[in-house]
Design an enzyme around this catalytic site. Sequence first.
Site, PDB file in Angstrom:
ATOM      1  N   GLU A  60       0.841  -1.212   0.000  1.00 14.28           N
ATOM      2  CA  GLU A  60       0.000   0.000   0.000  1.00 14.28           C
ATOM      3  C   GLU A  60       0.873   1.258   0.000  1.00 14.28           C
ATOM      4  O   GLU A  60       0.569   2.243  -0.675  1.00 14.28           O
ATOM      5  CB  GLU A  60      -0.939  -0.022   1.216  1.00 14.28           C
ATOM      6  CG  GLU A  60      -2.049  -1.060   1.051  1.00 14.28           C
ATOM      7  CD  GLU A  60      -2.943  -1.179   2.274  1.00 14.28           C
ATOM      8  OE1 GLU A  60      -2.401  -1.356   3.384  1.00 14.28           O
ATOM      9  OE2 GLU A  60      -4.174  -1.073   2.128  1.00 14.28           O
TER      10      GLU A  60
ATOM     11  N   GLU B  86      -3.867  -9.633   3.606  1.00 14.73           N
ATOM     12  CA  GLU B  86      -4.691  -9.361   4.791  1.00 14.73           C
ATOM     13  C   GLU B  86      -5.779 -10.392   5.046  1.00 14.73           C
ATOM     14  O   GLU B  86      -6.082 -10.715   6.191  1.00 14.73           O
ATOM     15  CB  GLU B  86      -5.327  -7.962   4.690  1.00 14.73           C
ATOM     16  CG  GLU B  86      -4.362  -6.805   4.881  1.00 14.73           C
ATOM     17  CD  GLU B  86      -3.613  -6.394   3.619  1.00 14.73           C
ATOM     18  OE1 GLU B  86      -3.644  -7.143   2.613  1.00 14.73           O
ATOM     19  OE2 GLU B  86      -2.980  -5.326   3.639  1.00 14.73           O
TER      20      GLU B  86
END
Length: 699
Positions: free
Chosen positions: A109, A129
């Site tokens: 990210e 995740e």
Amino acid sequence: MNNLVSLTRDGDVAIITVNNPPVNALSPGVPEGIAEAVRAIAKDDQVKAAVLIGGGRTFIAGADIREFGKLRESGGGEFGLPHYLIEIEDSRKPIVCAIHGTAFGGGLETAMAAHYRVAVASAQVGQPEVKLGLIPGAHGTQRLPRLGGVQKALEMCAGGDPVKAPEALACGIIDKIIDGDLLAGAVAFAREVADQPAPRTRERNGKLTADLSVFAAARETAAKKQRGFIAPLKAIEAVEAAVTQPWLEGIATENRLFQETLASDQSKALIHVFFGEREVAKIPAVPAETPVLPVRSIAVIGAGTMGGGIAMVFANAGISVLLKETEQAALDRGMATIQKNYATSVAKGRFTQAAMDERLSRVHPQLGWDGFESVDMVIEAVFEGMALKKEIFAQLDKICRKDAILASNTSTLSIDEIASATTRPEMVIGTHFFSPANVMRLLELVRGAATSKEVIQTCMLLAKKIGKIGVLVGNCRGFVGNRMFHTYRREAQFMAEEGAAPEAIDKVMYKFGMAMGPLATGDLAGLDVGWRIRQEFRHTEVPGVRYTKAEDALCEMGRYGQKTKAGWYQYDENRKSMPDPVVAEVVKRVAEENQIPQHAIDDQEILDRLIYALVNEGAKILEEGFALRPVDIDIIYLNGYGFPAHRGGPMFYADLVGLKKVYARICEFEKHDGYWWKPAPLLKKLAEEGGSFATWKRR
Ligand code: NAI
């Protein structure tokens, strides 16, 4: 900047280095340090562009997983990383991320918020995740489709698997692969782009067109491959928002979904499992500095179901194996099975023919004892019989080196009694593999009364080397996993005898997330195994106590399960199961003969009786010291028994329900069946104190 992030300069290119060993996780201070560096660069007239790189062995490998727990406890609150990422993206001077090792989760990210990404060919990027029951929470679901396209973003965010640099380049997640020195290459790249306007990922909407059917397809895949897991579906919803909503709305949607997953029991369970897998490697009585014995060669005795699988496990890990049988026919059968299994892997593209040949060449079939005098370890996997095992161990004691480890794969017999056949019980240990041994991750290491710390330490590390999760357990009947499983299958059979349909019982557990229910599992493993054991132990049965009867009746009819195409179910040629009216008749007759009262059993009763049977026995095992910690039991159940990871394991599940409630329910069951449902004293104590397994400490 701070002690985690440094800022240096190579001419007109600034170099921001993250130094948070071992994996440069985004611990508090790292995002702040990067943002501070970006602010300093903005003010520095001599700097035209910047490179962001990881010091040590990797780029930012991901979030600091402990932080998720803190974030959840603070009620979600303000999640800082996205704001720092906007600051990076808003830099007027181009920032180039230089990736080696892994850029996972928050690491990717961060890289996507920068203006360019370059990487070494061996680097990997990913949004894993979902494996922790979460979705990306720092705009990953919004920036990834903008760079890599919607399909790739769906695969990565919902599946959680990493992507290697060449593939990431092909789909646009990274801009260039650097051969040679990464930093030098990244600095050169930064100079090339220094005078161009820095492109903001959030404004790159070109790839956001998608036929909406891709989302339906992704949901279908997730429902099949990640059955029962919530996070993959939320990740798909978030990626969909990137396409259907403008940036600001999209990131708000992502944040809402992220907070929902953060608060979910599933993320608590999966994070518990993540730390649990590391925790079980720690044995309080065996310090990390305990000497380790070398294991370069082993011998396996018995080339049956388990011995063959175990031989493959070691051959796969590069360790040479003597595989001994008593008869040529059994040896040939064993080797043929190994060959067939390897050939299947080659056909499926898991490894090459050359790799198969190499693995096979490490397995040396033989009928005699040649070579046993020099191996580092022996694993016995012959028929389950004490006399036979003792005979073999007495022989091993005579011919093996004094420092060779002598292990048994027994699933029920006492390791101490087996060890008593030798003059070196300290070198004897149980290595309880699960079937199929070359597939199942669990390895219960059974510590005998005399097993030395060196042998335990060696086997724990060896487990890791051969790709298994080693869990140390004590020497009780069935050890930890099977001792508990026995109570679980007993309750399933009792309920069938009380009038519940086998398919109703199995369906509850399937819906709970198990790969299959307890009666179907019996059919798969073979009902005759337990039947033979029960016959052998009939003399130990306590008069007046209820024992399972229906399965014996099925076995008496030759219904052993899948292998005879009939057991609790009937099976067609493709092993597809169907309810069998014969079973209903048999069970009814058994119930009448044994005067078993019939009653309506609802799904909640099925679930509670099955899971609490596991929990109650688990609590007894803990208290008796045969498992070190509650989490050891959970890890055993997840890796050896198909317990769903998103439930965290039986002990974690009990904590979630609340031990007070679990105990009260067990007391209700005890009223009907006092012998089998005696509450574990530890459970009673914790329930009364308002405690939990998670906070329990052995005194
Ligand atoms: P199996 O019957 O498939 O294989 C046993 C093999 O040992 C046979 O090939 C037999 O010829 C050979 N054998 C017998 N006596 C021998 C001797 N004196 N020397 C050399 N080879 C000899 O049995 P399986 O299922 O592989 O079980 C082996 C052990 O593993 C047992 O102790 C069992 O309790 C345990 N185990 C079995 C599991 C399973 O799911 N099948 C799971 C975990 C443990």
